[in-house]
Design a protein around this motif. Sequence first.
Motif, short mmCIF file in Angstrom:
data_model
loop_
_atom_site.label_atom_id
_atom_site.label_comp_id
_atom_site.label_asym_id
_atom_site.label_seq_id
_atom_site.Cartn_x
_atom_site.Cartn_y
_atom_site.Cartn_z
N PRO A 86 0.90 -1.22 0.02
CA PRO A 86 -0.06 -0.04 -0.02
C PRO A 86 0.79 1.39 0.15
CG PRO A 86 -0.89 -1.74 1.42
CD PRO A 86 0.38 -2.12 0.93
N GLU A 87 1.92 1.20 0.57
CA GLU A 87 2.87 2.61 0.59
C GLU A 87 3.62 2.70 -0.65
OE1 GLU A 87 3.07 -0.18 2.79
OE2 GLU A 87 4.91 -0.65 3.27
N ASP A 88 3.38 1.87 -1.70
CA ASP A 88 3.79 2.13 -2.95
C ASP A 88 2.89 2.92 -3.88
OD1 ASP A 88 5.14 -1.30 -2.94
OD2 ASP A 88 6.33 0.74 -2.77
N THR A 89 1.65 3.03 -3.18
CA THR A 89 0.80 3.91 -3.93
C THR A 89 1.26 5.56 -4.07
OG1 THR A 89 -1.23 2.78 -3.00
CG2 THR A 89 -1.64 4.89 -3.59
N ALA A 90 1.10 5.76 -5.50
CA ALA A 90 1.80 6.95 -5.81
C ALA A 90 1.46 7.60 -7.20
CB ALA A 90 3.36 6.95 -5.48
N GLU A 91 1.68 8.72 -7.39
CA GLU A 91 1.92 9.01 -9.03
C GLU A 91 3.37 8.72 -9.25
OE1 GLU A 91 -0.68 10.02 -10.46
OE2 GLU A 91 0.17 10.78 -12.40
N TYR A 92 3.65 7.73 -10.37
CA TYR A 92 4.85 7.59 -10.79
C TYR A 92 5.19 8.37 -12.20
CZ TYR A 92 5.44 3.72 -7.44
OH TYR A 92 5.32 3.21 -6.45
N TYR A 93 6.43 8.85 -12.10
CA TYR A 93 6.97 9.64 -13.28
C TYR A 93 8.06 9.41 -13.75
CZ TYR A 93 3.80 13.34 -11.15
OH TYR A 93 2.69 13.78 -10.71
N CYS A 94 8.17 9.06 -15.04
CA CYS A 94 9.31 8.80 -15.84
C CYS A 94 10.23 10.07 -16.09
CB CYS A 94 8.94 8.11 -17.04
SG CYS A 94 10.23 7.89 -18.42
N ALA A 95 11.41 9.71 -16.03
CA ALA A 95 12.30 11.18 -16.54
C ALA A 95 13.36 10.61 -17.21
CB ALA A 95 12.76 11.93 -15.05
N ALA A 96 13.94 11.70 -17.94
CA ALA A 96 15.40 11.51 -18.68
C ALA A 96 16.22 12.32 -17.90
CB ALA A 96 15.40 12.26 -20.16
N LEU A 97 17.41 11.67 -17.39
CA LEU A 97 18.28 12.08 -16.53
C LEU A 97 19.66 12.38 -17.31
CD1 LEU A 97 17.47 9.44 -13.79
CD2 LEU A 97 16.55 11.77 -14.19
N TYR A 98 20.25 13.42 -16.76
CA TYR A 98 21.53 13.67 -17.00
C TYR A 98 22.43 12.57 -16.26
CZ TYR A 98 20.19 18.49 -18.44
OH TYR A 98 19.32 19.26 -19.26
N CYS A 99 23.12 12.04 -17.02
CA CYS A 99 23.97 10.69 -16.43
C CYS A 99 25.27 11.25 -15.70
CB CYS A 99 24.46 9.86 -17.53
SG CYS A 99 23.36 9.30 -18.68
#
Length: 125
Positions: A86-99
């Motif tokens: 249940p604590e994984d409940t969230a809005e999940y966002y993908c992102a492109a990251l500076y490596c």
Amino acid sequence: VQLVESGGGSVQAGGSLRLSCAAPGYVYKSFCMGWFRQGPGTELEGVTTINKGGHTYYSDFVKGRFSISKDDDKNTVYLEMNTLKPEDTAEYYCAALYCDTRGPTLPTIPSVAYWGQGTQVTVSS
């Protein structure tokens, strides 16, 4: 730049979901990729990173349960989420990251070049 996410939904505790994030080719090839999440009333937190070589890094709260992977032919990154809580409940966002030249690390907001629109994951007990 548009990162297109899909795969969110509702699941019972112990279940699994797989999120997808499709990126434009030049973004996918130029950046590392990662996932963040923001639960109800909580701050945005980094979840996992994968670099161009396929090396990964996971936050402690998902290590052993979540798996990030990528398909270079489809310019797509996946987040396989198992044994959901249940604590994984969230809005999940993908992102492109500076490596990070030192290797994949926990994604942080300053490292984000581009964001996805977010996808909701709800885990019921």
